[in-house]
Design a protein around this motif. Structure first.
Motif, short mmCIF file in Angstrom:
data_model
loop_
_atom_site.label_atom_id
_atom_site.label_comp_id
_atom_site.label_asym_id
_atom_site.label_seq_id
_atom_site.Cartn_x
_atom_site.Cartn_y
_atom_site.Cartn_z
N GLU A 219 -24.77 -1.27 31.77
CA GLU A 219 -24.12 -2.58 31.72
C GLU A 219 -23.54 -2.77 30.34
N VAL A 220 -22.31 -3.27 30.30
CA VAL A 220 -21.66 -3.58 29.02
C VAL A 220 -21.19 -5.03 29.07
N VAL A 221 -21.61 -5.81 28.06
CA VAL A 221 -21.19 -7.19 27.91
C VAL A 221 -20.29 -7.27 26.68
N ALA A 222 -19.17 -7.98 26.79
CA ALA A 222 -18.22 -8.11 25.69
C ALA A 222 -18.09 -9.56 25.29
N THR A 223 -17.94 -9.81 23.99
CA THR A 223 -17.72 -11.17 23.49
C THR A 223 -16.42 -11.23 22.70
N ASP A 224 -15.90 -12.43 22.56
CA ASP A 224 -14.71 -12.67 21.75
C ASP A 224 -14.51 -14.17 21.69
N ILE A 225 -13.44 -14.59 20.99
CA ILE A 225 -13.08 -16.01 20.94
C ILE A 225 -11.79 -16.29 21.70
N GLU A 226 -11.23 -15.26 22.35
CA GLU A 226 -9.98 -15.41 23.11
C GLU A 226 -10.20 -15.00 24.56
N ASP A 227 -9.90 -15.90 25.49
CA ASP A 227 -10.07 -15.58 26.91
C ASP A 227 -9.19 -14.42 27.36
N ALA A 228 -7.98 -14.31 26.79
CA ALA A 228 -7.08 -13.24 27.20
C ALA A 228 -7.67 -11.88 26.89
N ALA A 229 -8.27 -11.74 25.71
CA ALA A 229 -8.90 -10.48 25.33
C ALA A 229 -10.09 -10.18 26.23
N LEU A 230 -10.86 -11.20 26.55
CA LEU A 230 -12.03 -11.02 27.40
C LEU A 230 -11.63 -10.63 28.82
#
Length: 348
Positions: free
Chosen positions: A195-206
């Motif tokens: 499982e890989v979870v990703a974070t960011d502050i931009e919805d487009a990147a996510l």
């Protein structure tokens, strides 16, 4: 020939520069495409990357591809017209680190487009470039050179994963879903992470991380400030964390969500100076903190993966801009709501 030369903060000029002479073990290449990297953006916006300040005019760029136009007398295996991946690293090959197979840690490294040494190492956003022959990796004639220019950032993600060892069956989190973070997600998935979870502050990147790169879940840490808290239960959820945003806050957030005995890998370049860390947590939970810097043998691995089609880098490609319009491209590249990675079309 024309090149994109940075003189300091917000001072990027497209100007004529001289071609360089060719030694026997060197190759002159024509650069086709160059990806605008986060470090290029830092040079453009701040005049520095980490502790590396621009002290003389610097041709930017190190994520490049092209073709051979002239080979030195000792580079007989390379012929004019050959398409090639262009490795930005030029290690000395004789220092203790190089002799130990750790070329990325070379004590006398020449890395394209870097102000890390003086005189600076001029970069690849120029129409012609002279490289040592071992930096030129020939590829088949039908290779897409735009995709091939992603080999260097892909190699960074692959190297970060290789720093940990086997990821098979492990739970992974990647903070930061810029190009390096997204390619680290892709590398972790390819390495067999459960499982890989990703974070960011931009919805487009996510959305790219979730829909194109294989992330099982994503968290916008700006709009969901408590999103990581659930992973702190029962002593931490993740086996491995990759910090790819270059944010001290993101790094600090990982020590509560990584299990006891887990691993945190710093991939993104942090701001200059010291960074405060929760050392008591690191110690009491026996968390392993690793650095990951550039890449080594992974550059060739990245080339092979792209050429074979085994890895699809299309999702991070956001378009090309002519070299003469590089300044506007650098301004556009900062809009992460619309852009993952812009490329300069160097030879158009």
């Amino acid at each position: 020939m024309l090149a994109a030369v940075c003189y300091g903060r917000k001072d990027l000029r497209i100007e004529e520069v001289a071609d360089q002479p060719l030694a026997a073990n060197e190759v002159r290449v024509q650069v086709a495409f160059g990806g605008i990297c986060g470090s290029d953006m830092h040079y453009f916006h701040r005049g520095a990357v980490g502790n590396f300040d621009i002290r003389e005019p610097l041709v930017l760029g190190h994520e490049i591809s092209g073709w051979v136009i002239e080979a030195g007398s000792a580079a007989t295996h390379l012929r004019a017209g050959t398409k090639a991946a262009l490795d930005p690293s030029r290690p000395c090959l004789v220092c203790a680190r190089c002799r130990n197979g750790e070329n990325n840690l070379c004590t006398n490294m020449f890395f394209l487009g870097s102000a890390g040494r003086f005189p600076h190492v001029q970069g690849g956003f120029s129409q012609h470039l002279v490289l040592r022959a071992d930096q030129v990796v020939p590829v088949p004639d039908d290779t897409d050179l735009l995709k091939l220019s992603v080999a260097e950032p892909l190699s960074v993600g692959l190297h970060a994963v290789n720093r940990v060892g086997s990821l098979f069956g492990k739970r992974v989190i990647v903070t930061g879903s810029g190009p390096i973070g997204l390619l680290t997600v892709l590398s972790a998935v390819k390495a067999g992470a459960a499982e890989v979870v990703a974070t960011d502050i931009e919805d487009a990147a996510l959305a790219v991380a979730r829909e194109k790169m294989g992330a099982a879940r994503t968290i916008n840490v700006r709009t969901d400030s408590e999103g990581l808290k659930a992973f702190e239960a029962d002593g931490g959820y993740f086996d491995v964390a990759f910090e790819a945003s270059g944010s001290p806050q993101a790094l600090n957030s990982l020590f509560g969500v990584v299990r006891r005995g887990g691993v945190v890998v710093q991939v993104g370049m942090l701001p200059p100076g010291d960074t405060a860390l929760p050392v008591n947590l690191l110690q009491s939970r026996e968390i392993n903190l690793l650095g990951s810097f550039r890449a080594n043998k992974e550059f060739r691995q990245a080339v092979d993966l792209i050429v074979s089609g085994e890895v699809d880098v299309d999702p991070i490609l956001s378009g090309t801009v002519a070299l003469r319009d590089a300044v506007s491209a650098f301004e556009r590249a900062g809009d992460r709501s619309k852009v993952v990675k812009l490329h300069l079309a160097i030879s158009e």
